[in-house]
Write a protein that holds these residues in place. Structure first.
Motif, mmCIF file in Angstrom:
data_model
loop_
_atom_site.group_PDB
_atom_site.id
_atom_site.type_symbol
_atom_site.label_atom_id
_atom_site.label_comp_id
_atom_site.label_asym_id
_atom_site.label_seq_id
_atom_site.Cartn_x
_atom_site.Cartn_y
_atom_site.Cartn_z
ATOM 1 N N LEU A 149 0.832 -1.200 0.000
ATOM 2 C CA LEU A 149 0.000 0.000 0.000
ATOM 3 C C LEU A 149 0.871 1.256 0.000
ATOM 4 C CD1 LEU A 149 -2.906 1.044 0.106
ATOM 5 C CD2 LEU A 149 -2.736 0.961 2.590
ATOM 6 N N MET A 150 1.918 1.257 0.817
ATOM 7 C CA MET A 150 2.827 2.399 0.867
ATOM 8 C C MET A 150 3.549 2.600 -0.469
ATOM 9 S SD MET A 150 2.472 3.738 3.852
ATOM 10 C CE MET A 150 3.883 4.809 3.946
ATOM 11 N N ALA A 151 3.801 1.524 -1.194
ATOM 12 C CA ALA A 151 4.424 1.630 -2.512
ATOM 13 C C ALA A 151 3.412 2.095 -3.549
ATOM 14 C CB ALA A 151 5.022 0.281 -2.918
ATOM 15 N N ALA A 152 2.158 1.737 -3.362
ATOM 16 C CA ALA A 152 1.111 2.065 -4.336
ATOM 17 C C ALA A 152 0.769 3.550 -4.336
ATOM 18 C CB ALA A 152 -0.147 1.250 -4.043
ATOM 19 N N ILE A 153 0.706 4.152 -3.175
ATOM 20 C CA ILE A 153 0.221 5.534 -3.080
ATOM 21 C C ILE A 153 1.052 6.510 -3.928
ATOM 22 C CG2 ILE A 153 -0.079 7.476 -1.485
ATOM 23 C CD1 ILE A 153 -1.228 5.385 0.510
ATOM 24 N N PRO A 154 2.386 6.521 -3.821
ATOM 25 C CA PRO A 154 3.127 7.456 -4.678
ATOM 26 C C PRO A 154 2.967 7.149 -6.168
ATOM 27 C CG PRO A 154 4.614 6.355 -3.112
ATOM 28 C CD PRO A 154 3.243 5.833 -2.884
ATOM 29 N N ARG A 155 2.834 5.879 -6.503
ATOM 30 C CA ARG A 155 2.644 5.512 -7.910
ATOM 31 C C ARG A 155 1.329 6.075 -8.423
ATOM 32 N NH1 ARG A 155 4.914 -0.726 -8.227
ATOM 33 N NH2 ARG A 155 6.820 -0.275 -7.076
ATOM 34 N N LEU A 156 0.281 5.877 -7.641
ATOM 35 C CA LEU A 156 -1.033 6.372 -8.044
ATOM 36 C C LEU A 156 -1.041 7.899 -8.138
ATOM 37 C CD1 LEU A 156 -3.230 4.014 -5.838
ATOM 38 C CD2 LEU A 156 -3.033 3.945 -8.347
ATOM 39 N N LEU A 157 -0.431 8.550 -7.166
ATOM 40 C CA LEU A 157 -0.417 10.015 -7.162
ATOM 41 C C LEU A 157 0.438 10.602 -8.279
ATOM 42 C CD1 LEU A 157 -0.283 10.743 -3.324
ATOM 43 C CD2 LEU A 157 -2.269 10.875 -4.869
ATOM 44 N N SER A 158 1.383 9.809 -8.787
ATOM 45 C CA SER A 158 2.212 10.304 -9.895
ATOM 46 C C SER A 158 1.601 9.995 -11.262
ATOM 47 C CB SER A 158 3.624 9.730 -9.806
ATOM 48 O OG SER A 158 3.604 8.343 -10.090
ATOM 49 N N GLY A 159 0.393 9.402 -11.242
ATOM 50 C CA GLY A 159 -0.313 9.185 -12.508
ATOM 51 C C GLY A 159 -0.386 7.761 -13.002
ATOM 52 N N SER A 160 0.216 6.828 -12.311
ATOM 53 C CA SER A 160 0.119 5.428 -12.714
ATOM 54 C C SER A 160 -1.327 4.969 -12.557
ATOM 55 C CB SER A 160 1.036 4.566 -11.852
ATOM 56 O OG SER A 160 0.995 3.215 -12.254
ATOM 57 N N SER A 161 -1.800 4.187 -13.486
ATOM 58 C CA SER A 161 -3.183 3.713 -13.409
ATOM 59 C C SER A 161 -3.332 2.681 -12.292
ATOM 60 C CB SER A 161 -3.603 3.070 -14.740
ATOM 61 O OG SER A 161 -2.921 1.841 -14.925
ATOM 62 N N VAL A 162 -4.548 2.496 -11.861
ATOM 63 C CA VAL A 162 -4.844 1.484 -10.842
ATOM 64 C C VAL A 162 -4.435 0.113 -11.367
ATOM 65 C CG1 VAL A 162 -6.681 0.346 -9.536
ATOM 66 C CG2 VAL A 162 -6.672 2.837 -9.774
ATOM 67 N N THR A 163 -4.749 -0.169 -12.620
ATOM 68 C CA THR A 163 -4.406 -1.468 -13.211
ATOM 69 C C THR A 163 -2.900 -1.695 -13.214
ATOM 70 O OG1 THR A 163 -6.373 -1.456 -14.598
ATOM 71 C CG2 THR A 163 -4.559 -2.885 -15.299
ATOM 72 N N ARG A 164 -2.174 -0.730 -13.688
ATOM 73 C CA ARG A 164 -0.711 -0.870 -13.751
ATOM 74 C C ARG A 164 -0.116 -1.037 -12.349
ATOM 75 N NH1 ARG A 164 3.547 1.794 -17.502
ATOM 76 N NH2 ARG A 164 5.426 1.335 -16.324
ATOM 77 N N THR A 165 -0.555 -0.221 -11.426
ATOM 78 C CA THR A 165 -0.061 -0.294 -10.048
ATOM 79 C C THR A 165 -0.359 -1.658 -9.447
ATOM 80 O OG1 THR A 165 -0.320 2.084 -9.767
ATOM 81 C CG2 THR A 165 -0.211 0.758 -7.759
ATOM 82 N N ALA A 166 -1.575 -2.121 -9.618
ATOM 83 C CA ALA A 166 -1.973 -3.426 -9.074
ATOM 84 C C ALA A 166 -1.098 -4.545 -9.629
ATOM 85 C CB ALA A 166 -3.439 -3.707 -9.392
ATOM 86 N N LEU A 167 -0.901 -4.542 -10.923
ATOM 87 C CA LEU A 167 -0.106 -5.607 -11.549
ATOM 88 C C LEU A 167 1.371 -5.510 -11.174
ATOM 89 C CD1 LEU A 167 -1.856 -5.767 -15.031
ATOM 90 C CD2 LEU A 167 -2.237 -7.226 -13.020
ATOM 91 N N GLU A 168 1.897 -4.292 -11.068
ATOM 92 C CA GLU A 168 3.300 -4.120 -10.661
ATOM 93 C C GLU A 168 3.540 -4.637 -9.247
ATOM 94 O OE1 GLU A 168 4.085 0.044 -11.177
ATOM 95 O OE2 GLU A 168 4.625 -0.210 -13.295
ATOM 96 N N LEU A 169 2.528 -4.563 -8.401
ATOM 97 C CA LEU A 169 2.666 -5.025 -7.018
ATOM 98 C C LEU A 169 2.290 -6.496 -6.851
ATOM 99 C CD1 LEU A 169 1.351 -1.869 -5.168
ATOM 100 C CD2 LEU A 169 3.722 -2.610 -5.438
ATOM 101 N N GLY A 170 1.964 -7.161 -7.952
ATOM 102 C CA GLY A 170 1.719 -8.593 -7.918
ATOM 103 C C GLY A 170 0.288 -9.006 -7.633
ATOM 104 N N TYR A 171 -0.635 -8.056 -7.607
ATOM 105 C CA TYR A 171 -2.039 -8.433 -7.393
ATOM 106 C C TYR A 171 -2.551 -9.154 -8.628
ATOM 107 C CZ TYR A 171 -2.248 -5.937 -3.030
ATOM 108 O OH TYR A 171 -2.025 -5.554 -1.735
#
Length: 114
Positions: free
Chosen positions: A61-83
């Motif tokens: 979650l802590m890794a996801a927040i900066p990614r999302l705030l910098s414009g990464s999509s939810v899909t991309r963020t989720a997949l990058e984190l292994g969901y």
């Protein structure tokens, strides 16, 4: 994120924080530290105050927040984190933070609109 004092365990945690993945296995870390899963789980909780699963979830979650705030999509963020899916990631996000990733991003982008 709480980091353990035990040097080998702290090293594993720092490496994980550099490349977080929700599918990281307790067994792998226990083997790396040459202990049983039970001993590992006990050590991890003693050292961090959290179960391994909760720590992983919070770290992702802590890794996801900066990614999302910098414009990464939810899909991309989720997949990058292994969901397994954006829905699984969104469900965890909502469970922990009380709102969907999209709502969180919108609120963070326009804090005066609430």
């Amino acid at each position: 994120m709480p980091l353990p004092h035990d040097p080998p365990l702290a090293r594993l945690c720092r490496e994980f924080l550099g490349q977080p993945s929700i599918h990281t296995l307790t067994e792998k870390w226990a083997r790396h530290l040459h202990c049983s899963q039970r001993t590992f789980n006990r050590l991890f909780r003693q050292q961090t105050g959290l179960s391994f699963g909760v720590w992983l979830q919070q770290a992702c979650l802590m890794a996801a927040i900066p990614r999302l705030l910098s414009g990464s999509s939810v899909t991309r963020t989720a997949l990058e984190l292994g969901y397994d899916s954006p829905a699984a990631f969104s469900s965890m996000f909502r469970k922990v933070l009380g709102q969907s990733p999209t709502t969180f991003i919108r609120a963070a982008s326009c804090p005066n609109e609430e």
